[in-house]
Design a protein around this motif. Structure first.
Motif, mmCIF file in Angstrom:
data_model
loop_
_atom_site.group_PDB
_atom_site.id
_atom_site.type_symbol
_atom_site.label_atom_id
_atom_site.label_comp_id
_atom_site.label_asym_id
_atom_site.label_seq_id
_atom_site.Cartn_x
_atom_site.Cartn_y
_atom_site.Cartn_z
ATOM 1 N N GLU A 32 11.383 20.973 0.208
ATOM 2 C CA GLU A 32 12.221 21.287 1.364
ATOM 3 C C GLU A 32 12.009 22.723 1.821
ATOM 4 N N ALA A 74 16.577 18.645 10.669
ATOM 5 C CA ALA A 74 17.975 18.259 10.843
ATOM 6 C C ALA A 74 18.425 17.329 9.715
ATOM 7 N N LEU A 75 17.558 16.403 9.318
ATOM 8 C CA LEU A 75 17.891 15.518 8.192
ATOM 9 C C LEU A 75 18.072 16.303 6.893
ATOM 10 N N VAL A 77 19.043 19.439 6.656
ATOM 11 C CA VAL A 77 20.294 20.189 6.758
ATOM 12 C C VAL A 77 21.490 19.267 6.517
ATOM 13 N N VAL A 78 21.482 18.088 7.117
ATOM 14 C CA VAL A 78 22.588 17.144 6.925
ATOM 15 C C VAL A 78 22.702 16.749 5.462
ATOM 16 N N ARG A 79 21.574 16.494 4.830
ATOM 17 C CA ARG A 79 21.582 16.120 3.415
ATOM 18 C C ARG A 79 22.157 17.240 2.546
ATOM 19 N N LYS A 80 21.766 18.476 2.829
ATOM 20 C CA LYS A 80 22.273 19.621 2.060
ATOM 21 C C LYS A 80 23.772 19.805 2.285
ATOM 22 N N VAL A 81 24.227 19.642 3.519
ATOM 23 C CA VAL A 81 25.652 19.788 3.812
ATOM 24 C C VAL A 81 26.450 18.716 3.086
ATOM 25 N N LEU A 82 25.976 17.478 3.123
ATOM 26 C CA LEU A 82 26.667 16.401 2.410
ATOM 27 C C LEU A 82 26.668 16.648 0.901
ATOM 28 N N GLU A 83 25.590 17.224 0.408
ATOM 29 C CA GLU A 83 25.511 17.551 -1.016
ATOM 30 C C GLU A 83 26.544 18.610 -1.390
#
Length: 87
Positions: A32, A74-75, A77-83
């Motif tokens: 990443e 963007a995917l 970033v979304v994955r990291k935020v959800l994590e």
């Protein structure tokens, strides 16, 4: 003598190798991080290599690659935020 497209590819290849070497030296090799840093380098190289007054024909094809890269970013970033939220 290299064409402009060949110089663009060589510049990006050099950026990617330099990024990889720095990540290995810092012992933080992660796909990443590598992708994000390569995307940033690609965007900088494309902006600096194109003329400012006109849009060359190759620019429309590069825009497709840029859009795909931004979508993947963007995917990530979304994955990291959800994590982070899940903690």
């Amino acid at each position: 003598m290299l064409t402009k497209n060949q110089r663009l590819v060589l510049a990006f290849g050099g950026w990617a190798l330099l990024t990889l070497a720095i990540l290995v030296l810092l012992n933080s090799l992660d796909i990443e991080y590598f992708f994000v840093l390569c995307l940033i380098g690609f965007l900088i190289i494309v902006e600096l290599s194109g003329p400012f007054t006109t849009k060359p024909k190759w620019r429309s094809r590069v825009n497709i690659v840029i859009l795909a890269g931004v979508a993947i970013f963007a995917l990530i970033v979304v994955r990291k935020v959800l994590e982070i939220i899940a903690r």
